[in-house]
Design an enzyme around this catalytic site. Structure first.
Site, PDB file in Angstrom:
ATOM      1  N   GLY A  15      -4.151  -3.858 -77.719  1.00 23.64           N
ATOM      2  CA  GLY A  15      -3.617  -2.508 -77.497  1.00 23.64           C
ATOM      3  C   GLY A  15      -2.273  -2.537 -76.816  1.00 23.64           C
ATOM      4  O   GLY A  15      -1.975  -1.709 -75.958  1.00 23.64           O
ATOM      5  N   ILE A  20       0.650   0.832 -71.263  1.00 24.30           N
ATOM      6  CA  ILE A  20       0.217  -0.171 -70.293  1.00 24.30           C
ATOM      7  C   ILE A  20       0.128  -1.547 -70.925  1.00 24.30           C
ATOM      8  O   ILE A  20       0.568  -2.544 -70.342  1.00 24.30           O
ATOM      9  CB  ILE A  20      -1.143   0.246 -69.686  1.00 24.30           C
ATOM     10  N   ASP A  65      -7.764  -4.278 -85.863  1.00 21.31           N
ATOM     11  CA  ASP A  65      -8.731  -3.494 -85.098  1.00 21.31           C
ATOM     12  C   ASP A  65      -9.398  -4.373 -84.048  1.00 21.31           C
ATOM     13  O   ASP A  65     -10.201  -5.254 -84.374  1.00 21.31           O
ATOM     14  CB  ASP A  65      -9.769  -2.916 -86.054  1.00 21.31           C
ATOM     15  N   ALA A  66      -9.108  -4.125 -82.789  1.00 20.23           N
ATOM     16  CA  ALA A  66      -9.650  -4.939 -81.695  1.00 20.23           C
ATOM     17  C   ALA A  66     -11.130  -4.693 -81.456  1.00 20.23           C
ATOM     18  O   ALA A  66     -11.720  -5.322 -80.570  1.00 20.23           O
ATOM     19  CB  ALA A  66      -8.862  -4.672 -80.413  1.00 20.23           C
ATOM     20  N   ASN A  92      -7.215  -4.653 -73.254  1.00 20.52           N
ATOM     21  CA  ASN A  92      -6.596  -3.380 -72.892  1.00 20.52           C
ATOM     22  C   ASN A  92      -6.852  -2.285 -73.934  1.00 20.52           C
ATOM     23  O   ASN A  92      -6.802  -1.102 -73.605  1.00 20.52           O
ATOM     24  CB  ASN A  92      -5.086  -3.580 -72.723  1.00 20.52           C
ATOM     25  N   SER A 145     -11.194   2.420 -65.833  1.00 21.61           N
ATOM     26  CA  SER A 145     -10.557   3.715 -65.590  1.00 21.61           C
ATOM     27  C   SER A 145     -11.209   4.365 -64.379  1.00 21.61           C
ATOM     28  O   SER A 145     -12.383   4.092 -64.071  1.00 21.61           O
ATOM     29  CB  SER A 145     -10.743   4.633 -66.807  1.00 21.61           C
ATOM     30  N   TYR A 158     -16.370   8.448 -72.646  1.00 29.14           N
ATOM     31  CA  TYR A 158     -15.321   7.521 -72.227  1.00 29.14           C
ATOM     32  C   TYR A 158     -15.637   6.925 -70.852  1.00 29.14           C
ATOM     33  O   TYR A 158     -15.578   5.701 -70.653  1.00 29.14           O
ATOM     34  CB  TYR A 158     -13.992   8.270 -72.183  1.00 29.14           C
ATOM     35  N   LYS A 162     -16.287   2.916 -69.566  1.00 28.12           N
ATOM     36  CA  LYS A 162     -15.474   2.260 -68.549  1.00 28.12           C
ATOM     37  C   LYS A 162     -16.332   1.755 -67.386  1.00 28.12           C
ATOM     38  O   LYS A 162     -16.090   0.666 -66.852  1.00 28.12           O
ATOM     39  CB  LYS A 162     -14.386   3.210 -68.050  1.00 28.12           C
TER      40      LYS A 162
END
Length: 255
Positions: A15, A20, A65-66, A92, A145, A158, A162
């Site tokens: 990413g 970042i 695509d990670a 990331n 996050s 989300y 995280k």
């Protein structure tokens, strides 16, 4: 942190086409590491690698695509083929899909879980396998996050992923410490990136509710990441650093 701190190291940063991830890849490369830059966008990946190389870094790009396990193995194999080894992986890549819990669609949940959790899990697994084979030791870092610590409106899925990454890092202390592999997480708060700055009110809103008086920058986050994967942090594992200007201490709502 000393310049050229990462001489002789080889890193994958997912990413990393912008934001970042790009800043992490740039900083670690300019401090001596060879870096494979990944992004799902071929153009962003190529532009990122080109920009880092122009600055004097040593970088290749590999778009894909990670979240895809076969592609993750391809990233590891490519890094080893191009640079001779792999010692650092920074997971990331992630996706944020806002949505009300009561109406959150299954497809959105699957997308968030596939990239944020599955992609990070298997990048860590395949990287660890390679590092163990090399008997070199190394470092793995997951991007968490503040939403993994504090509830945030419309981010239940989300935030769950995280928080899961932080537990994964702790679990891998047991699995990977015998091989001298550290596993840590960094949890950014509000951060100025290409995406967040599309919101004209973002800077002012987060400056108002962040104790340090401003949202974070990509440099703030990258600095924490580089420390945790550096030789100075080889006794730090299973830990998380929050980079949020104190926001999670007070948790003022942007709404």
């Amino acid at each position: 942190m000393a310049a050229n701190n990462f001489t002789g190291q080889v890193a994958i940063v997912t990413g990393a086409g912008q934001g970042i991830g790009f800043e992490i890849a740039k900083q670690i490369s300019l401090q001596g590491a060879a870096v494979l830059v990944n992004d799902v966008s071929p153009q962003l990946a190529a532009n990122a690698a080109e920009a880092i190389n122009r600055l004097g870094g040593n970088c290749i790009d590999l778009a894909g695509d990670a979240a895809d396990i076969d592609f993750i193995q391809q990233m590891v194999d490519t890094a080893v083929q191009q640079f001779g080894k792999l010692t650092i992986a920074i997971a990331n890549a992630g996706i944020t899909l806002f949505g009300d819990f009561l109406n959150y669609p299954a497809q959105s949940l699957q997308s968030v879980m596939n990239l944020n959790l599955q992609g990070s899990f298997f990048l860590a697994q395949r990287t660890a396998q390679q590092i163990i084979k090399q008997k070199s030791g190394g470092s793995i870092l997951f991007m968490s996050s503040v939403t993994g610590h504090q509830a945030h409106q419309d981010l239940a899925a989300y935030g769950m992923t995280k928080a899961g990454l932080e537990m994964l890092a702790k679990s891998l202390v047991v699995e990977l410490s015998p091989y001298h592999i550290t596993v840590n997480t960094v949890a950014p708060g509000a951060t100025l990136t290409e995406r967040t700055m599309e919101d004209a009110s973002y800077h002012d809103t987060w400056s108002r509710i962040t104790p340090m008086g401003r949202p974070g920058t990509v440099q703030d986050v990258a600095n924490a990441v580089l420390f945790l994967v550096s030789p100075q942090a080889t006794q730090i594992t299973g830990q998380n650093i929050v980079v949020d200007g104190g926001w999670s201490a007070v948790s003022a709502s942007p709404y």
